[in-house]
Scaffold this active site. Structure first.
Site, mmCIF file in Angstrom:
data_model
loop_
_atom_site.group_PDB
_atom_site.id
_atom_site.type_symbol
_atom_site.label_atom_id
_atom_site.label_comp_id
_atom_site.label_asym_id
_atom_site.label_seq_id
_atom_site.Cartn_x
_atom_site.Cartn_y
_atom_site.Cartn_z
ATOM 1 N N ASP A 13 0.872 -1.160 0.000
ATOM 2 C CA ASP A 13 0.000 0.000 0.000
ATOM 3 C C ASP A 13 0.921 1.226 0.000
ATOM 4 O O ASP A 13 2.099 1.110 0.360
ATOM 5 C CB ASP A 13 -0.867 -0.048 1.265
ATOM 6 C CG ASP A 13 -1.701 1.192 1.429
ATOM 7 O OD1 ASP A 13 -2.288 1.642 0.430
ATOM 8 O OD2 ASP A 13 -1.773 1.707 2.570
ATOM 9 N N LEU A 14 0.429 2.378 -0.391
ATOM 10 C CA LEU A 14 1.297 3.558 -0.435
ATOM 11 C C LEU A 14 1.035 4.492 0.745
ATOM 12 O O LEU A 14 1.858 4.617 1.653
ATOM 13 C CB LEU A 14 1.112 4.279 -1.779
ATOM 14 C CG LEU A 14 2.188 5.304 -2.163
ATOM 15 C CD1 LEU A 14 2.215 5.491 -3.655
ATOM 16 C CD2 LEU A 14 1.941 6.632 -1.514
ATOM 17 N N ASP A 15 -0.166 5.107 0.741
ATOM 18 C CA ASP A 15 -0.496 6.062 1.796
ATOM 19 C C ASP A 15 -0.529 5.354 3.154
ATOM 20 O O ASP A 15 -1.328 4.447 3.354
ATOM 21 C CB ASP A 15 -1.854 6.698 1.478
ATOM 22 C CG ASP A 15 -2.367 7.566 2.613
ATOM 23 O OD1 ASP A 15 -1.539 8.069 3.388
ATOM 24 O OD2 ASP A 15 -3.587 7.745 2.706
ATOM 25 N N THR B 153 0.461 10.352 3.309
ATOM 26 C CA THR B 153 -0.263 11.353 2.517
ATOM 27 C C THR B 153 -1.659 11.627 3.086
ATOM 28 O O THR B 153 -2.334 12.538 2.610
ATOM 29 C CB THR B 153 -0.386 10.919 1.038
ATOM 30 O OG1 THR B 153 -0.772 9.550 1.000
ATOM 31 C CG2 THR B 153 0.914 11.111 0.284
ATOM 32 N N LYS C 276 -8.969 6.486 4.557
ATOM 33 C CA LYS C 276 -7.734 5.789 4.154
ATOM 34 C C LYS C 276 -8.064 4.590 3.270
ATOM 35 O O LYS C 276 -8.893 3.752 3.640
ATOM 36 C CB LYS C 276 -6.961 5.312 5.382
ATOM 37 C CG LYS C 276 -6.162 6.423 6.021
ATOM 38 C CD LYS C 276 -5.333 5.907 7.167
ATOM 39 C CE LYS C 276 -4.526 7.049 7.774
ATOM 40 N NZ LYS C 276 -3.797 6.607 8.966
ATOM 41 N N SER D 245 -1.817 0.582 -4.587
ATOM 42 C CA SER D 245 -2.434 1.757 -3.964
ATOM 43 C C SER D 245 -3.722 2.120 -4.687
ATOM 44 O O SER D 245 -3.819 1.954 -5.904
ATOM 45 C CB SER D 245 -1.464 2.937 -4.056
ATOM 46 O OG SER D 245 -2.096 4.137 -3.674
ATOM 47 N N ALA D 246 -4.694 2.643 -3.931
ATOM 48 C CA ALA D 246 -5.931 3.147 -4.534
ATOM 49 C C ALA D 246 -5.680 4.477 -5.242
ATOM 50 O O ALA D 246 -6.546 4.984 -5.952
ATOM 51 C CB ALA D 246 -6.993 3.330 -3.450
ATOM 52 N N LYS E 143 -10.690 -1.014 -2.849
ATOM 53 C CA LYS E 143 -10.578 -1.691 -1.553
ATOM 54 C C LYS E 143 -11.874 -1.445 -0.777
ATOM 55 O O LYS E 143 -12.406 -0.349 -0.884
ATOM 56 C CB LYS E 143 -9.385 -1.127 -0.757
ATOM 57 C CG LYS E 143 -8.046 -1.256 -1.487
ATOM 58 C CD LYS E 143 -6.938 -0.473 -0.759
ATOM 59 C CE LYS E 143 -5.655 -0.452 -1.578
ATOM 60 N NZ LYS E 143 -4.570 0.317 -0.976
ATOM 61 N N GLU F 100 -0.469 -3.093 4.706
ATOM 62 C CA GLU F 100 -1.546 -2.103 4.714
ATOM 63 C C GLU F 100 -1.678 -1.403 6.057
ATOM 64 O O GLU F 100 -1.422 -2.001 7.098
ATOM 65 C CB GLU F 100 -2.889 -2.802 4.445
ATOM 66 C CG GLU F 100 -3.396 -2.716 3.039
ATOM 67 C CD GLU F 100 -3.885 -1.328 2.617
ATOM 68 O OE1 GLU F 100 -4.015 -0.433 3.475
ATOM 69 O OE2 GLU F 100 -4.125 -1.148 1.417
ATOM 70 N N ASP F 101 -2.147 -0.146 6.022
ATOM 71 C CA ASP F 101 -2.430 0.584 7.271
ATOM 72 C C ASP F 101 -3.930 0.795 7.472
ATOM 73 O O ASP F 101 -4.321 1.408 8.458
ATOM 74 C CB ASP F 101 -1.745 1.959 7.254
ATOM 75 C CG ASP F 101 -2.393 2.890 6.238
ATOM 76 O OD1 ASP F 101 -2.672 2.436 5.106
ATOM 77 O OD2 ASP F 101 -2.642 4.053 6.585
HETATM 78 P P1 B16 Z 1 -6.101 9.643 -5.294
HETATM 79 P P2 B16 Z 1 -3.655 4.087 -0.531
HETATM 80 C C1 B16 Z 1 -5.476 5.997 -0.978
HETATM 81 O O1 B16 Z 1 -4.145 5.566 -0.960
HETATM 82 C C2 B16 Z 1 -5.718 6.989 0.135
HETATM 83 O O2 B16 Z 1 -5.536 6.353 1.410
HETATM 84 C C3 B16 Z 1 -7.132 7.519 0.053
HETATM 85 O O3 B16 Z 1 -7.372 8.463 1.084
HETATM 86 C C4 B16 Z 1 -7.316 8.181 -1.331
HETATM 87 O O4 B16 Z 1 -8.638 8.702 -1.483
HETATM 88 C C5 B16 Z 1 -7.034 7.135 -2.413
HETATM 89 O O5 B16 Z 1 -5.708 6.633 -2.250
HETATM 90 C C6 B16 Z 1 -7.168 7.700 -3.810
HETATM 91 O O6 B16 Z 1 -6.161 8.652 -4.020
HETATM 92 O O7 B16 Z 1 -7.173 10.686 -5.108
HETATM 93 O O8 B16 Z 1 -4.696 10.190 -5.212
HETATM 94 O O9 B16 Z 1 -6.321 8.806 -6.532
HETATM 95 O O10 B16 Z 1 -3.755 4.018 0.974
HETATM 96 O O11 B16 Z 1 -4.517 3.055 -1.230
HETATM 97 O O12 B16 Z 1 -2.229 4.084 -1.015
HETATM 98 MG MG MG Z 2 -3.024 3.202 3.081
#
Ligand code: B16
Ligand code: MG
Length: 219
Positions: free
Chosen positions: A7-9, A15, A44, A115-116, A146, A170-171
Site C-alpha cells: 500500500d502507499l499512503d 499522505t 484511508k 495503492s488506490a 478496496k 496495509e495501514d
Molecule cells: P487519489 P492508498 C489511498 O491511498 C488513500 O488512502 C485515500 O485516502 C485516497 O482517497 C485514495 O488513495 C485515492 O487517491 O485521489 O490520489 O487517486 O492508501 O490506497 O495508497
Molecule cells: Mg493506506
C-alpha cells in the site's frame, strides 16, 4: 514469499494528512460543511470518488449534484492535493521503508505497489523510489476499490506472482480486507484503525523487516 504488495499512503509515506487537508477545504468551500477529524482515517484506502460520495452523504447532500458536478468537485480536491504532494521529498519516506526495500531486493523478492491512488507514480517519483519497484498497479484498470481484492490481484499479476505467494502491507481496515480477499498474507501497520483481520500487526513502519514479513508468511 516471492512477492510483496505495498500500500502507499500510510505505508511508504504519510499522505493522509494532505488528503484530509484537501477534502476539508473542498467541503468548506463547496459544501459549507466542516469535516470531523475522524475522516482522516475513515477515508484511508478509499478511492477518490468513493471518498467524495462519503463526504456528500455526511453533508446530507448525496442527491443534490449531477455525476459531472461530483466529478468536478473530486477534480478540484485533486488539484488542491497535488499542490501539497508536489513538495514531497525523500525525507518524507516513512521510517524503515528504505531499509526494508533494500533487504527485499537482496532476497530477490518482487515488489509491487497496490495503492488506490491514481497519483502513486507521481508520489514515488517525488520520493525517489520509483525504480525500486518492479510494478505499480493502476487503480483505473480495476473494477472495484478496496476492500475488494482487485488492486492486490492486479499488483501480484504485474509481477507474475500468485497472490498466495505474496505478503501485502496495509495501514487501513479496507486494505487489510482487500489483501485477505486476494488470498495473500496481510501485515497491518499502525493503530489508527481496526487491523484485527491481519495475520500480523506491527506498531509502526520502523518494525517492518524482511524477517517480520517472512515469519508472517510462514505462520
Ligand atoms: P487519489 P492508498 C489511498 O491511498 C488513500 O488512502 C485515500 O485516502 C485516497 O482517497 C485514495 O488513495 C485515492 O487517491 O485521489 O490520489 O487517486 O492508501 O490506497 O495508497
Ligand atoms: Mg493506506
Amino acid at each position: 514469499m516471492q512477492g510483496v504488495l505495498f500500500d502507499l499512503d500510510g505505508v511508504i509515506t504519510d499522505t493522509a494528512k494532505f488528503h484530509f487537508k484537501a477534502w476539508s477545504r473542498l467541503a468548506k468551500e463547496k459544501l459549507n460543511v466542516t469535516l470531523p477529524a475522524s475522516f482522516e482515517s475513515d477515508l484511508k484506502g478509499i478511492s477518490r470518488l468513493d471518498s467524495m460520495n462519503r463526504i456528500l452523504k455526511f453533508a446530507k447532500l448525496e442527491n443534490k449534484y449531477s455525476a459531472d458536478e461530483i466529478d468536478a468537485m473530486a477534480q478540484y480536491k485533486n488539484k488542491l492535493y497535488l499542490n501539497e504532494i508536489s513538495k514531497l521529498t525523500q525525507k518524507d519516506i516513512l521510517p524503515g521503508i528504505e531499509n526494508l526495500l533494500d533487504e527485499l531486493a537482496v532476497n530477490k523478492i518482487k515488489l509491487s505497489v497496490a495503492s488506490a491512488s491514481k497519483n502513486a507514480p507521481f508520489i514515488l517519483e517525488k520520493l525517489g523510489l520509483k525504480d525500486q519497484f518492479d510494478a505499480i498497479a493502476d487503480p483505473a484498470k480495476v473494477a472495484h476499490g478496496k476492500p475488494a481484492p482487485d488492486i492486490f490481484i492486479e499488483a501480484a499479476n504485474k509481477i507474475h506472482v500468485d497472490p498466495g505467494q505474496c505478503v501485502g502491507i496495509e495501514d487501513a481496515k479496507a486494505g487489510v480486507e482487500a489483501i485477505k480477499a486476494a488470498g495473500a498474507i496481510a501485515v497491518g501497520v499502525g493503530s489508527s484503525t481496526d487491523l484485527s483481520e491481519a495475520d500480523t500487526v506491527v506498531a509502526s513502519t520502523g518494525e517492518l523487516t524482511y524477517s517480520v514479513l517472512a515469519q508472517a508468511f510462514r505462520k
